[in-house]
Design an enzyme around this catalytic site. Structure first.
Site, short mmCIF file in Angstrom:
data_model
loop_
_atom_site.label_atom_id
_atom_site.label_comp_id
_atom_site.label_asym_id
_atom_site.label_seq_id
_atom_site.Cartn_x
_atom_site.Cartn_y
_atom_site.Cartn_z
N GLY A 44 0.77 -1.25 0.00
CA GLY A 44 0.00 0.00 0.00
C GLY A 44 0.80 1.28 0.00
N GLU A 99 3.62 4.74 5.72
CA GLU A 99 2.39 3.94 5.70
C GLU A 99 1.35 4.54 4.76
OE1 GLU A 99 1.60 1.23 7.57
OE2 GLU A 99 2.22 1.54 9.65
N ASP A 100 0.49 3.69 4.21
CA ASP A 100 -0.64 4.19 3.42
C ASP A 100 -1.71 4.77 4.34
OD1 ASP A 100 -1.31 1.68 4.47
OD2 ASP A 100 -2.13 0.89 2.60
N ASP A 103 -5.04 2.98 10.76
CA ASP A 103 -6.46 2.79 11.03
C ASP A 103 -6.64 2.41 12.50
OD1 ASP A 103 -9.19 2.54 10.37
OD2 ASP A 103 -8.96 0.43 9.86
N THR A 104 -6.72 1.12 12.80
CA THR A 104 -6.82 0.72 14.22
C THR A 104 -5.52 1.02 14.96
OG1 THR A 104 -6.00 -1.52 13.78
CG2 THR A 104 -8.39 -1.18 13.67
N GLY A 105 -4.40 1.03 14.21
CA GLY A 105 -3.10 1.29 14.82
C GLY A 105 -2.30 0.02 15.10
N THR A 107 -1.08 -2.35 13.14
CA THR A 107 0.06 -2.57 12.24
C THR A 107 1.22 -1.65 12.62
OG1 THR A 107 -1.53 -3.07 10.50
CG2 THR A 107 0.75 -2.69 9.81
N ASP A 159 -5.96 -0.48 -1.54
CA ASP A 159 -6.67 -1.44 -2.39
C ASP A 159 -7.99 -1.91 -1.80
OD1 ASP A 159 -5.31 -3.02 -0.27
OD2 ASP A 159 -6.11 -4.74 -1.38
N ARG A 165 -5.29 0.15 -6.58
CA ARG A 165 -4.08 0.78 -6.04
C ARG A 165 -3.54 1.86 -6.96
NH1 ARG A 165 -2.29 -2.28 -1.63
NH2 ARG A 165 -2.53 -4.52 -1.79
P1 IMP Z 1 -4.42 -1.00 11.02
O1 IMP Z 1 -3.49 -2.05 11.52
O2 IMP Z 1 -5.84 -1.24 11.40
O3 IMP Z 1 -3.98 0.41 11.34
O4 IMP Z 1 -4.53 -1.22 9.47
C1 IMP Z 1 -3.79 -0.68 8.53
C2 IMP Z 1 -3.96 -1.46 7.23
O5 IMP Z 1 -5.34 -1.80 6.94
C3 IMP Z 1 -3.53 -0.57 6.12
O6 IMP Z 1 -2.15 -0.67 5.88
C4 IMP Z 1 -4.38 -1.04 4.96
O7 IMP Z 1 -3.75 -2.10 4.28
C5 IMP Z 1 -5.65 -1.56 5.59
N1 IMP Z 1 -6.74 -0.55 5.52
C6 IMP Z 1 -7.34 0.10 6.54
N2 IMP Z 1 -8.31 0.93 6.12
C7 IMP Z 1 -8.33 0.84 4.78
C8 IMP Z 1 -9.12 1.48 3.75
O8 IMP Z 1 -10.00 2.33 3.98
N3 IMP Z 1 -8.83 1.10 2.47
C9 IMP Z 1 -7.88 0.20 2.14
N4 IMP Z 1 -7.11 -0.42 3.07
C10 IMP Z 1 -7.34 -0.10 4.38
MG MG Z 2 -4.52 -3.67 2.11
#
Ligand code: IMP
Ligand code: MG
Length: 177
Positions: A44, A99-100, A103-105, A107, A159, A165
């Protein structure tokens, strides 16, 4: 099966370019006089990392890692593991994790801990998109281009089932509700 269509454009190509230039200036300022190691999270962040790197005025090195996320045996999300590790050591380096989206944090927090344990001089996070409304674990986001609403977005690296993408913009994907 084909992907759902785009509902609307959230950030245009021009808005993204302009904002990346501003954030790149902040990053270059912060790391003035130092070398920076950009670490992209596959796949991403590839488009954002490339655009950001073009605008930076400090010397940069680039490396990538890939992760896979899964739920634990109880079905709780947030488990992350490294699927492809870095090619080079980061000992003593100033690292910018690119990072792209945060979201939840889960990753970013995992990667931050992983990279800090590798003896980097510093580790900071730079993200194209930040959705703080869905944060579950706290992570320090040092640089971000845009805060986004609680809608699924695609484009500029992000994606839906590996599609979209390559869009030059960031767009909201159409959903039924
Ligand atoms: P986290 O661990 O929840 O912060 O997730 C981050 C990962 O979830 C990102 O690197 C994306 O690959 C995926 N992701 C979260 N939200 C979206 C979205 O709205 N569109 C596409 N991918 C997302
Ligand atoms: Mg993804």
């Amino acid at each position: 099966m084909s992907a759902p269509p785009i509902e609307r454009i959230l950030f245009s190509e021009q808005e993204i370019e302009q904002r990346i230039r501003e954030v790149a200036a902040e990053v270059s300022q912060r790391y003035q006089g130092r070398e920076l190691k950009l670490i992209g999270v596959l796949k991403g962040s590839v488009f954002f990392l490339t655009a950001l790197a073009h605008e930076l005025t400090v010397p940069v090195k680039i490396d990538f890692l890939a992760i896979s996320s899964f739920a634990n045996q109880q079905g709780a999300p947030g488990m992350v593991r490294i699927a492809k590790d870095l090619d080079e050591s980061i000992g003593g380096e100033d690292v910018l994790l690119v990072e792209d989206i945060v979201d939840t944090g889960f990753t970013s927090r995992y990667l931050l801990q992983h990279l800090a344990a590798r003896g980097a001089n510093s580790v900071a996070i730079c993200t194209l998109l930040d959705r703080t409304s869905r944060r579950i674990v706290q992570v320090p986001v040092d640089f971000r281009c845009f805060e986004i609403p609680d809608r699924f977005v695609v484009g500029f690296g992000l994606d839906y089932k590996q599609l979209y993408r390559n869009l030059r913009c960031v767009a909201v994907l159409w959903t039924k509700d």
